[in-house]
Motif scaffolding. Sequence first.
Motif, PDB file in Angstrom:
ATOM      1  N   GLY A  25      37.184  43.787  32.123  1.00 39.12           N
ATOM      2  CA  GLY A  25      38.442  44.520  32.206  1.00 39.12           C
ATOM      3  C   GLY A  25      38.334  46.013  32.045  1.00 39.12           C
ATOM      4  O   GLY A  25      39.340  46.681  31.779  1.00 39.12           O
ATOM      5  N   GLY A  26      37.152  46.556  32.213  1.00 37.33           N
ATOM      6  CA  GLY A  26      36.974  48.003  32.068  1.00 37.33           C
ATOM      7  C   GLY A  26      37.590  48.781  33.211  1.00 37.33           C
ATOM      8  O   GLY A  26      37.790  48.253  34.313  1.00 37.33           O
ATOM      9  N   GLN A  27      37.869  50.029  32.961  1.00 39.22           N
ATOM     10  CA  GLN A  27      38.504  50.909  33.933  1.00 39.22           C
ATOM     11  C   GLN A  27      37.582  52.061  34.325  1.00 39.22           C
ATOM     12  O   GLN A  27      36.559  52.317  33.672  1.00 39.22           O
ATOM     13  CB  GLN A  27      39.811  51.480  33.356  1.00 39.22           C
ATOM     14  N   GLU A  28      37.940  52.749  35.379  1.00 34.29           N
ATOM     15  CA  GLU A  28      37.216  53.950  35.794  1.00 34.29           C
ATOM     16  C   GLU A  28      37.284  55.007  34.691  1.00 34.29           C
ATOM     17  O   GLU A  28      38.296  55.137  33.999  1.00 34.29           O
ATOM     18  CB  GLU A  28      37.815  54.519  37.079  1.00 34.29           C
ATOM     19  N   ARG A  29      36.181  55.770  34.562  1.00 35.30           N
ATOM     20  CA  ARG A  29      36.135  56.861  33.595  1.00 35.30           C
ATOM     21  C   ARG A  29      35.439  58.060  34.222  1.00 35.30           C
ATOM     22  O   ARG A  29      34.611  57.913  35.126  1.00 35.30           O
ATOM     23  CB  ARG A  29      35.367  56.439  32.327  1.00 35.30           C
ATOM     24  N   LYS A  83      28.704  48.124  37.108  1.00 37.53           N
ATOM     25  CA  LYS A  83      30.071  48.035  37.632  1.00 37.53           C
ATOM     26  C   LYS A  83      30.609  46.611  37.503  1.00 37.53           C
ATOM     27  O   LYS A  83      31.748  46.402  37.045  1.00 37.53           O
ATOM     28  CB  LYS A  83      30.101  48.479  39.092  1.00 37.53           C
ATOM     29  N   THR A 139      35.670  57.319  37.983  1.00 37.84           N
ATOM     30  CA  THR A 139      35.085  56.403  38.960  1.00 37.84           C
ATOM     31  C   THR A 139      34.470  55.224  38.231  1.00 37.84           C
ATOM     32  O   THR A 139      34.396  55.195  36.999  1.00 37.84           O
ATOM     33  CB  THR A 139      34.022  57.135  39.804  1.00 37.84           C
ATOM     34  N   TYR A 140      34.034  54.240  38.995  1.00 39.31           N
ATOM     35  CA  TYR A 140      33.261  53.140  38.442  1.00 39.31           C
ATOM     36  C   TYR A 140      31.777  53.517  38.476  1.00 39.31           C
ATOM     37  O   TYR A 140      31.363  54.401  39.231  1.00 39.31           O
ATOM     38  CB  TYR A 140      33.486  51.862  39.258  1.00 39.31           C
ATOM     39  N   TYR A 148      31.637  58.039  33.924  1.00 38.51           N
ATOM     40  CA  TYR A 148      30.897  57.168  34.832  1.00 38.51           C
ATOM     41  C   TYR A 148      30.499  57.900  36.110  1.00 38.51           C
ATOM     42  O   TYR A 148      29.651  57.415  36.854  1.00 38.51           O
ATOM     43  CB  TYR A 148      31.731  55.944  35.209  1.00 38.51           C
ATOM     44  N   ILE A 190      33.873  45.523  35.219  1.00 41.49           N
ATOM     45  CA  ILE A 190      35.065  44.895  35.794  1.00 41.49           C
ATOM     46  C   ILE A 190      35.287  43.509  35.188  1.00 41.49           C
ATOM     47  O   ILE A 190      36.425  43.108  34.913  1.00 41.49           O
ATOM     48  CB  ILE A 190      34.936  44.823  37.323  1.00 41.49           C
TER      49      ILE A 190
END
Length: 334
Positions: free
Chosen positions: A123-127, A116, A108-109, A130, A120
């Motif tokens: 360029g980060g992604q859900e982990r 959050k 998730t974010y 998180y 974003i």
Amino acid sequence: MEEILVEEHRGDLLENVHVGHICGVSQTGAVKYVVGNPLHKTFLRSSAKPIQAIPAMMNGVDVHYSLEEPEVAMMAASHRAEPIHVAALESIMAKTGVREEQLVCHPTYPLSASAKHELIAHGGQERRIYHNCSGKHLGVLALCEKMGYSTEDYWHHEHPVQQEVLRIMAMLAEIPQEDITVGTDGCGFPVTALPLQNLATAYLKLACPDLIADEAVRAAVEKMTGVMNRNYRMISGTGLICPALLEDDNIVAKGGAKGVYCFGLREERLGFALKVLDGSEDEWPLIVASILEQIGYRRKETIERLYSLYPVEIKNDNDLVVGRNETVFELKSV
């Protein structure tokens, strides 16, 4: 038997009401204060986390893996994936060897809006880490690694760690284990449901561990709750109720999803559990502040912190006062 806890007025019109139940118990576990039904049964959700961390403390996971106190605190946290939380979670994985993909909680974010947005923007992604429950999962996985338990099914109700949590829950809450309802939480863990009186009793013992007969459980509770107070910023997020209460070293507190909140008072030797039946969490600071005022709580700065989180005045986006929030319940002494 529910009662109105909070009314929200916009102008002169009553716009919303929040109903629920409150139970306060004395050091004997007997009901001392009540609003509504003290036997209302509710899922603990994340208010169970301090108890779910006890088996790890009992088995020395913190010492075995040389965990620092902020890292230990994450085991009881509903964190918002702010930078301090993420750093602690990554350190736990580095020290224990637990891999992020082992966590059953879904990627998730961050719940923190600022974290959050920052993620974003870069360029980060859900982990998985998180997820607000990831610290709890890492703690249980670390315990499994230390004890040689299976890690693939660590989240199953029948797993040895989950059964130990259930045993300790029943002990602290003074309820037969077979009377505890078990469901599945949002993060995939088993989640227990108890009457508010028993939940308040459990939090009484978290605040007053001298009431716990089992020496190992008592020592683990003392360690875990002390860590929570000393590292209150780790337990949820900036501007939320748990840090505001845990900053007060007389209070052990933790909330859960869908309106359940619990706290224990060390000096007063009281435990409280409440449930807002519409599942709202926004009203928690106002309700807890009113409880503390009604029992004559002497640490006024704690009450002031709560009111700063959820002011009586309702302001619109232009910072104009357009209404008011009011607690309308009265604690009944039993």
